[in-house]
Design a protein around this motif. Structure first.
Motif, PDB file in Angstrom:
ATOM      1  N   LEU A  23       0.781  -1.217  -0.042  1.00 41.77           N
ATOM      2  CA  LEU A  23      -0.052   0.235   0.124  1.00 41.77           C
ATOM      3  C   LEU A  23       0.819   1.229   0.014  1.00 41.77           C
ATOM      4  O   LEU A  23       0.651   2.175  -0.810  1.00 41.77           O
ATOM      5  CB  LEU A  23      -0.885  -0.099   1.211  1.00 41.77           C
ATOM      6  CG  LEU A  23      -1.863   1.062   1.366  1.00 41.77           C
ATOM      7  CD1 LEU A  23      -2.719   1.348   0.203  1.00 41.77           C
ATOM      8  CD2 LEU A  23      -2.600   1.120   2.528  1.00 41.77           C
ATOM      9  N   LYS A  36      -6.910   3.623  -1.154  1.00 43.70           N
ATOM     10  CA  LYS A  36      -6.702   3.967  -0.032  1.00 43.70           C
ATOM     11  C   LYS A  36      -6.275   3.402   1.122  1.00 43.70           C
ATOM     12  O   LYS A  36      -6.545   2.325   1.222  1.00 43.70           O
ATOM     13  CB  LYS A  36      -8.403   4.813   0.247  1.00 43.70           C
ATOM     14  CG  LYS A  36      -8.973   5.624  -0.689  1.00 43.70           C
ATOM     15  CD  LYS A  36      -8.164   6.782  -0.782  1.00 43.70           C
ATOM     16  CE  LYS A  36      -8.759   7.914  -1.566  1.00 43.70           C
ATOM     17  NZ  LYS A  36      -8.285   7.925  -3.158  1.00 43.70           N
ATOM     18  N   LYS A  37      -6.074   4.147   2.327  1.00 41.36           N
ATOM     19  CA  LYS A  37      -5.433   3.580   3.470  1.00 41.36           C
ATOM     20  C   LYS A  37      -6.481   4.004   4.641  1.00 41.36           C
ATOM     21  O   LYS A  37      -6.660   5.285   4.949  1.00 41.36           O
ATOM     22  CB  LYS A  37      -4.011   4.227   3.903  1.00 41.36           C
ATOM     23  CG  LYS A  37      -3.643   3.749   5.415  1.00 41.36           C
ATOM     24  CD  LYS A  37      -2.322   4.433   5.726  1.00 41.36           C
ATOM     25  CE  LYS A  37      -1.031   3.795   4.853  1.00 41.36           C
ATOM     26  NZ  LYS A  37       0.286   4.070   5.581  1.00 41.36           N
ATOM     27  N   GLY A  38      -7.176   3.006   4.917  1.00 38.50           N
ATOM     28  CA  GLY A  38      -8.251   3.264   6.072  1.00 38.50           C
ATOM     29  C   GLY A  38      -7.588   3.032   7.491  1.00 38.50           C
ATOM     30  O   GLY A  38      -7.574   3.923   8.310  1.00 38.50           O
ATOM     31  N   CYS A  39      -7.498   1.608   7.507  1.00 37.19           N
ATOM     32  CA  CYS A  39      -6.981   1.368   8.960  1.00 37.19           C
ATOM     33  C   CYS A  39      -5.551   1.084   8.925  1.00 37.19           C
ATOM     34  O   CYS A  39      -5.017   0.910   9.960  1.00 37.19           O
ATOM     35  CB  CYS A  39      -7.923   0.259   9.224  1.00 37.19           C
ATOM     36  SG  CYS A  39      -7.482  -1.579   8.225  1.00 37.19           S
ATOM     37  N   ASP A  40      -5.108   0.387   7.944  1.00 35.39           N
ATOM     38  CA  ASP A  40      -3.503   0.218   7.807  1.00 35.39           C
ATOM     39  C   ASP A  40      -3.463  -1.242   8.601  1.00 35.39           C
ATOM     40  O   ASP A  40      -2.282  -1.436   8.908  1.00 35.39           O
ATOM     41  CB  ASP A  40      -2.716   1.147   8.301  1.00 35.39           C
ATOM     42  CG  ASP A  40      -1.164   1.202   7.666  1.00 35.39           C
ATOM     43  OD1 ASP A  40      -1.404   0.339   6.516  1.00 35.39           O
ATOM     44  OD2 ASP A  40      -0.530   1.514   7.894  1.00 35.39           O
ATOM     45  N   GLY A  42      -5.815  -4.154   7.906  1.00 35.84           N
ATOM     46  CA  GLY A  42      -6.711  -5.253   7.602  1.00 35.84           C
ATOM     47  C   GLY A  42      -7.882  -5.359   8.034  1.00 35.84           C
ATOM     48  O   GLY A  42      -8.624  -6.388   7.872  1.00 35.84           O
ATOM     49  N   GLN A  43      -8.436  -4.515   8.204  1.00 33.15           N
ATOM     50  CA  GLN A  43      -9.697  -4.373   9.100  1.00 33.15           C
ATOM     51  C   GLN A  43     -10.963  -3.636   7.998  1.00 33.15           C
ATOM     52  O   GLN A  43     -12.325  -4.046   8.077  1.00 33.15           O
ATOM     53  CB  GLN A  43      -9.971  -3.752  10.034  1.00 33.15           C
ATOM     54  CG  GLN A  43      -9.192  -4.459  11.288  1.00 33.15           C
ATOM     55  CD  GLN A  43      -9.437  -4.037  12.708  1.00 33.15           C
ATOM     56  OE1 GLN A  43      -9.756  -2.738  12.946  1.00 33.15           O
ATOM     57  NE2 GLN A  43      -9.288  -4.943  13.642  1.00 33.15           N
ATOM     58  N   CYS A  44     -10.556  -2.694   6.921  1.00 30.59           N
ATOM     59  CA  CYS A  44     -11.622  -2.010   6.292  1.00 30.59           C
ATOM     60  C   CYS A  44     -11.764  -2.225   4.705  1.00 30.59           C
ATOM     61  O   CYS A  44     -12.667  -2.040   4.295  1.00 30.59           O
ATOM     62  CB  CYS A  44     -11.303  -0.516   6.394  1.00 30.59           C
ATOM     63  SG  CYS A  44      -9.516   0.099   5.436  1.00 30.59           S
ATOM     64  N   GLY A  45     -10.697  -2.886   4.118  1.00 27.81           N
ATOM     65  CA  GLY A  45     -10.608  -3.229   2.716  1.00 27.81           C
ATOM     66  C   GLY A  45     -10.610  -1.944   1.819  1.00 27.81           C
ATOM     67  O   GLY A  45     -10.463  -2.304   0.576  1.00 27.81           O
ATOM     68  N   ALA A  46     -10.258  -0.850   2.405  1.00 28.91           N
ATOM     69  CA  ALA A  46     -10.178   0.351   1.473  1.00 28.91           C
ATOM     70  C   ALA A  46      -8.919   0.319   0.743  1.00 28.91           C
ATOM     71  O   ALA A  46      -8.754   0.721  -0.388  1.00 28.91           O
ATOM     72  CB  ALA A  46      -9.879   1.629   2.307  1.00 28.91           C
ATOM     73  N   CYS A  47      -7.929  -0.709   1.015  1.00 27.84           N
ATOM     74  CA  CYS A  47      -6.593  -0.725   0.182  1.00 27.84           C
ATOM     75  C   CYS A  47      -6.622  -1.861  -0.630  1.00 27.84           C
ATOM     76  O   CYS A  47      -5.422  -2.270  -1.355  1.00 27.84           O
ATOM     77  CB  CYS A  47      -5.509  -0.886   1.112  1.00 27.84           C
ATOM     78  SG  CYS A  47      -5.676  -2.340   2.233  1.00 27.84           S
ATOM     79  N   ASN A  57      -5.329  -7.456   0.470  1.00 23.15           N
ATOM     80  CA  ASN A  57      -5.274  -6.036   1.280  1.00 23.15           C
ATOM     81  C   ASN A  57      -3.934  -5.677   1.042  1.00 23.15           C
ATOM     82  O   ASN A  57      -2.998  -6.113   1.546  1.00 23.15           O
ATOM     83  CB  ASN A  57      -5.687  -6.418   2.654  1.00 23.15           C
ATOM     84  CG  ASN A  57      -7.333  -6.286   2.804  1.00 23.15           C
ATOM     85  OD1 ASN A  57      -7.940  -6.002   1.917  1.00 23.15           O
ATOM     86  ND2 ASN A  57      -7.535  -6.783   3.964  1.00 23.15           N
ATOM     87  N   CYS A  59      -2.380  -3.206   2.430  1.00 27.86           N
ATOM     88  CA  CYS A  59      -1.755  -3.006   3.469  1.00 27.86           C
ATOM     89  C   CYS A  59      -1.104  -4.242   4.284  1.00 27.86           C
ATOM     90  O   CYS A  59      -0.252  -4.030   5.353  1.00 27.86           O
ATOM     91  CB  CYS A  59      -2.753  -2.261   4.716  1.00 27.86           C
ATOM     92  SG  CYS A  59      -3.882  -3.294   5.394  1.00 27.86           S
TER      93      CYS A  59
HETATM   94 FE1  FES Z   1      -7.782  -0.862   6.013  1.00 24.86          FE
HETATM   95 FE2  FES Z   1      -5.944  -2.124   4.545  1.00 24.86          FE
HETATM   96  S1  FES Z   1      -6.223  -0.014   4.821  1.00 24.86           S
HETATM   97  S2  FES Z   1      -7.771  -3.096   5.341  1.00 24.86           S
END
Ligand code: FES
Ligand code: FES
Length: 170
Positions: A23, A36-40, A42-47, A57, A59
């Motif tokens: 990421l 995108k970086k949401g949580c960095d 592995g919890q949000c899937g934005a990456c 993912n 990140c």
């Molecule tokens: Fe949230 Fe990777 S930034 S899962």
């Protein structure tokens, strides 16, 4: 560490700390900020990006692990003048609000349809030994459960994915 990556069909040579996540390599070194970086963690899937056609993912994986892989980000799926069918469906179905999760949702959805097409079951599949699961809304929601949308655009996201799935356009 010299690292050779193939991103959106283009060979890229980077000098990276071996601990650099894919990421951060994409965003900070290649300036592909669609991912995108949401949580960095592995919890949000934005990456979510596609590696050799499978969703991952970015990140949670190191860039140096992906020499020789085909990495596709949202920038490589389509272009403003030639949207990927999933991108077009998200626009058509108004499947976003702030848009922060959208690149991850779209990459994940493309990977998810390939998984379903290959016959991979999910926790929502009634008969895991049967032929390819029918992508009901419950199936789509379960299979997309790794992608969080804080704007809760879920009904429209599911509608967009179903539109592509029903069109057979993967
Ligand atoms: Fe949230 Fe990777 S930034 S899962
Ligand atoms: Fe805002 Fe999904 S559209 S987080």
């Amino acid at each position: 560490m010299q690292t050779a990556l193939t991103v959106n069909g283009r060979a890229r040579q980077l000098d990276l700390d071996p601990c650099t996540s894919l990421l951060d390599a994409l965003r900070e070194h290649l300036h592909l900020t669609g991912t995108k970086k949401g949580c960095d963690h592995g919890q949000c899937g934005a990456c979510t990006v596609l590696i050799n056609g499978r969703r991952i993912n970015a990140c949670l994986t190191l860039a140096v692990m992906h020499e020789g892989d085909e990495i596709v980000t949202i920038e490589g799926l389509g272009s403003p003048n030639a949207l990927h069918p999933m991108q077009a469906a998200f626009v058509d179905q108004d499947a976003f609000q702030c848009g922060y999760c959208t690149a991850g949702q779209i990459c994940s959805a493309v990977g998810m349809l390939a998984e379903a097409k290959a016959g991979w079951p999910s926790h929502a599949t009634a008969d895991v030994a049967g032929p390819s699961a029918v992508l009901t809304d419950a199936e789509i929601r379960e299979r997309m459960s790794g992608n969080i949308c804080r704007c809760a655009a879920y009904p429209n996201i599911v509608a967009a994915i179903r539109k592509v799935a029903e069109g057979g356009d993967r």
